[in-house]
Write a protein that holds these residues in place. Structure first.
Motif, short mmCIF file in Angstrom:
data_model
loop_
_atom_site.label_atom_id
_atom_site.label_comp_id
_atom_site.label_asym_id
_atom_site.label_seq_id
_atom_site.Cartn_x
_atom_site.Cartn_y
_atom_site.Cartn_z
N PRO A 274 0.82 -1.22 0.00
CA PRO A 274 0.00 0.00 0.00
C PRO A 274 0.86 1.27 0.00
O PRO A 274 1.95 1.31 0.57
N MET A 275 0.34 2.30 -0.64
CA MET A 275 1.01 3.60 -0.73
C MET A 275 -0.04 4.70 -0.57
O MET A 275 -1.17 4.55 -1.04
N ARG A 276 0.32 5.79 0.08
CA ARG A 276 -0.60 6.92 0.19
C ARG A 276 -0.04 8.10 -0.61
O ARG A 276 0.91 8.75 -0.19
N PRO A 277 -0.61 8.38 -1.79
CA PRO A 277 -0.12 9.50 -2.61
C PRO A 277 -0.79 10.81 -2.19
O PRO A 277 -1.80 11.23 -2.77
N PHE A 284 4.95 2.30 4.01
CA PHE A 284 4.77 1.91 5.41
C PHE A 284 5.64 0.71 5.76
O PHE A 284 5.17 -0.42 5.86
N PRO A 285 6.96 0.94 5.96
CA PRO A 285 7.83 -0.16 6.40
C PRO A 285 7.49 -0.59 7.82
O PRO A 285 7.13 0.24 8.66
N GLU A 286 7.62 -1.89 8.08
CA GLU A 286 7.24 -2.42 9.39
C GLU A 286 8.38 -3.14 10.10
O GLU A 286 8.32 -3.35 11.31
N ALA A 287 9.42 -3.55 9.36
CA ALA A 287 10.54 -4.25 9.98
C ALA A 287 11.71 -4.25 9.02
O ALA A 287 11.57 -3.97 7.83
N GLY A 307 9.17 6.04 11.72
CA GLY A 307 8.53 7.33 11.55
C GLY A 307 7.80 7.41 10.23
O GLY A 307 7.46 6.39 9.62
N VAL A 308 7.54 8.61 9.75
CA VAL A 308 6.91 8.80 8.44
C VAL A 308 7.92 8.44 7.36
O VAL A 308 9.10 8.80 7.45
N THR A 309 7.48 7.72 6.31
CA THR A 309 8.38 7.26 5.25
C THR A 309 7.89 7.71 3.89
O THR A 309 6.71 7.54 3.56
N ILE A 310 8.79 8.30 3.10
CA ILE A 310 8.45 8.68 1.72
C ILE A 310 9.48 8.09 0.76
O ILE A 310 10.59 7.75 1.14
N ARG A 380 10.47 -5.19 5.35
CA ARG A 380 9.10 -5.68 5.25
C ARG A 380 8.14 -4.50 5.35
O ARG A 380 8.26 -3.66 6.25
N PHE A 381 7.19 -4.46 4.42
CA PHE A 381 6.23 -3.37 4.33
C PHE A 381 4.83 -3.86 4.68
O PHE A 381 4.58 -5.07 4.76
N ARG A 382 3.96 -2.91 4.85
CA ARG A 382 2.56 -3.22 5.16
C ARG A 382 1.99 -4.16 4.10
O ARG A 382 2.26 -4.01 2.92
#
Length: 539
Positions: A274-277, A284-287, A307-310, A380-382
């Motif tokens: 998932p990505m939020r444009p 959204f990295p998780e690990a 934190g916030v990731t772009i 690892r991402f969402r």
């Protein structure tokens, strides 16, 4: 435009539709094309591409799908390199009747399309000649008024922008026809708003590319003008979907609008997350783990540590919050102790020096070997997606022979910026309509400009400083560079606060004394009043 083999474009469905484009008799195109599209719709993109190639070989034809629906794409060559440029750029053709070539940095962390114009009083020398507005019949200056999103200067709507790296630009808005890619006339021109620089400083003044092309999503604010990316997407006749991809090689790469090219991808295929444009491209990295070669070692366990990731192609390196950065270095030191990573040794103060130059402690001496002995960094991402960051991307040979330096740095801001060093050797797919990010390990095409072989770029000892064109990075080096200015500024502010406080306190005390004096009765009057009050009443 009919794209090359393996192009995919995101459509209404989850997998979208693929087309393998080529040449064949028109009478065969409808039947074989229909079979090919059916195969592609039923399989993942990598398997679909393989099926199409098998079908084409068996029938001794290449499948030709007419450019319609989700199959419409445009593409352009990318140029640049992490060490020698510190960015990647493409070429535009601007204006009419004779378009002028303009080189622009491709930046997913901003929205501005702007470059120097002729007669600019403070613009540096760049790859291409400054754009001559007077020579373009289709150019129109943006007037002042309610539609002007900037300030009014000499009857023109003007802008100014300052970036986190310390660079700034100023100029005036105008609109004109723009075509993506200088060497591909099949891409369609769109009319868009762009900036004409009248002032550049710092890295924007010294960079080789003329300007910048921001590909970040538009702000969700009423009245804001469409960006170049929106204008390209609105040309539905030539671009079939709100998707673009950047495939970055060591030198250059490929930019694709409306889809992506699976022919570049390795067998592992595309990993989606998932990505939020919204203003930026948020992931959204998780690990984070260290992987092959060797056992899996946990680096980061919780998503809150990132934190916030772009994802930002305008930032050269990748920036990690302090806790992530320190943990990653610690785990690398443990994994590579005693030469376990192909004999690599961590550089010390004077152990990696040549010609009077020394590498810092975030570099490794590999004794002529490549970085293949280093572990893969797995993020690892969402959604459970795991995306690998290979050692030939997070390590780069920067000037000193046999010395490879890390391309990830500490961010003093609690945010993660996945920059060029994370994107290189991948096809990174921004599916804006589907709100998802796709990443595929890829053999991206390499492209060179003449500037790669001459002048400052040709000199082996010249390594360009990393850049950051967004506002989410504050590395120790940037902090050091700005420390004296900040100290002076805050000292001045502090002195002003002290003076104002002292003045206010003095005035308050004077006012208090004056107030007390105005209400305090005269001592003689007060005495007589007391005498009268104590005297016996007269009958």
């Amino acid at each position: 435009r009919r794209p090359g083999p393996g192009y995919c474009s995101s459509g209404q469905g989850r997998l979208g539709a693929c087309t393998l484009m080529g040449h064949m008799p028109e009478r065969c195109g409808a039947l074989v094309g229909a079979i090919a599209l059916a195969l592609c719709a039923l399989q993942p993109p990598a398997a679909a591409s393989a099926s199409l190639e098998t079908l084409a070989a068996a029938s001794a034809f290449l499948v030709t799908a007419k450019p319609s629906g989700a199959g419409r794409v445009e593409s352009a060559k990318l140029y640049g390199n992490i060490n020698k440029y510190a960015y990647y750029f493409t070429e535009l053709e601007v204006g009419s009747p004779k378009p002028q070539r303009v080189s622009v940095i491709v930046d997913t962390g901003s929205r501005l399309l702007a470059f120097p114009c002729s007669r600019c009083p403070h613009c540096g020398p760049h790859l291409d000649a400054a754009f001559d507005v007077d020579a373009s019949r289709s150019a129109r200056w943006e007037p002042c008024g309610d539609q002007c999103t900037g300030t009014c200067l000499q009857g023109k709507c003007s802008y100014s922008a300052t970036y986190s790296e310390g660079s700034s630009i100023k100029g005036s808005w105008f609109s004109d026809d723009v075509r993506l890619g200088e060497d591909d006339r099949s891409n369609a021109a769109v009319t868009t708003r762009m900036g004409c620089h009248t002032y550049e400083n710092n890295l924007f003044y010294t960079q080789l590319a003329n300007g910048i092309m921001g590909l970040a999503p538009r702000d969700a604010v009423a009245g804001t003008a469409p960006t170049i990316l929106q204008n390209l997407f609105q040309d539905s006749k030539h671009v079939g979907a709100e998707v673009f991809s950047m495939c970055l090689a060591t030198w250059g790469g490929q930019l694709t609008l409306g889809g992506y090219n699976t022919s570049y991808h390795e067998a592992s295929g595309i990993q989606w997350t998932p990505m939020r444009p919204s203003h930026y491209y948020f992931a959204f990295p998780e690990a984070m783990d260290l992987g092959d070669p060797g056992p899996t070692v946990e680096v980061v366990k919780y998503n809150s540590e990132f934190g916030v990731t772009i994802i930002d192609s305008g930032t050269t390196f990748t920036y990690l919050p302090s806790t992530v950065f320190l943990s990653l270095n610690e785990k690398l030191d443990q994994r590579c102790a005693n030469g376990a990573c192909g004999g690599a040794e961590r550089c010390t103060v004077d152990s990696c020096c040549s010609g009077g130059r020394c590498a810092d402690k975030y570099c490794w001496r590999l004794n002529g070997a490549g970085p293949g002995g280093f572990p893969v960094i797995s993020m690892r991402f969402r959604g459970g997606t795991s995306i690998d960051w290979s050692p030939d991307a997070y390590l780069h040979e920067r000037g000193l022979p046999g010395v490879w330096c890390q391309t990830f740095m500490e961010n003093n801001v609690f945010q993660t910026v996945l920059g060029i060093s994370w994107m290189v050797h991948k096809d990174v797919i921004f599916d804006i309509g589907g709100k998802r990010l796709g990443v595929a390990r890829a053999r991206c095409p390499q492209h060179h400009r003449d500037s790669d072989y001459g002048g400052i770029i040709q000199k082996a000892e010249v390594i360009m400083a990393p850049r950051s064109i967004n506002a989410l990075v504050s590395s120790p080096s940037q902090v050091a560079a700005l420390s004296w200015a900040r100290m002076g500024f805050f000292a001045l502010v502090g002195m002003c606060v002290v003076v104002l406080f002292a003045g206010g306190l003095l005035r308050w005390r004077c006012w208090t004394r004056a107030s007390r004096a105005s209400v305090m009765p005269d001592a003689g009057v007060l005495a007589s009043q007391l005498v009268e009050a104590s005297a016996p009443a007269q009958e």
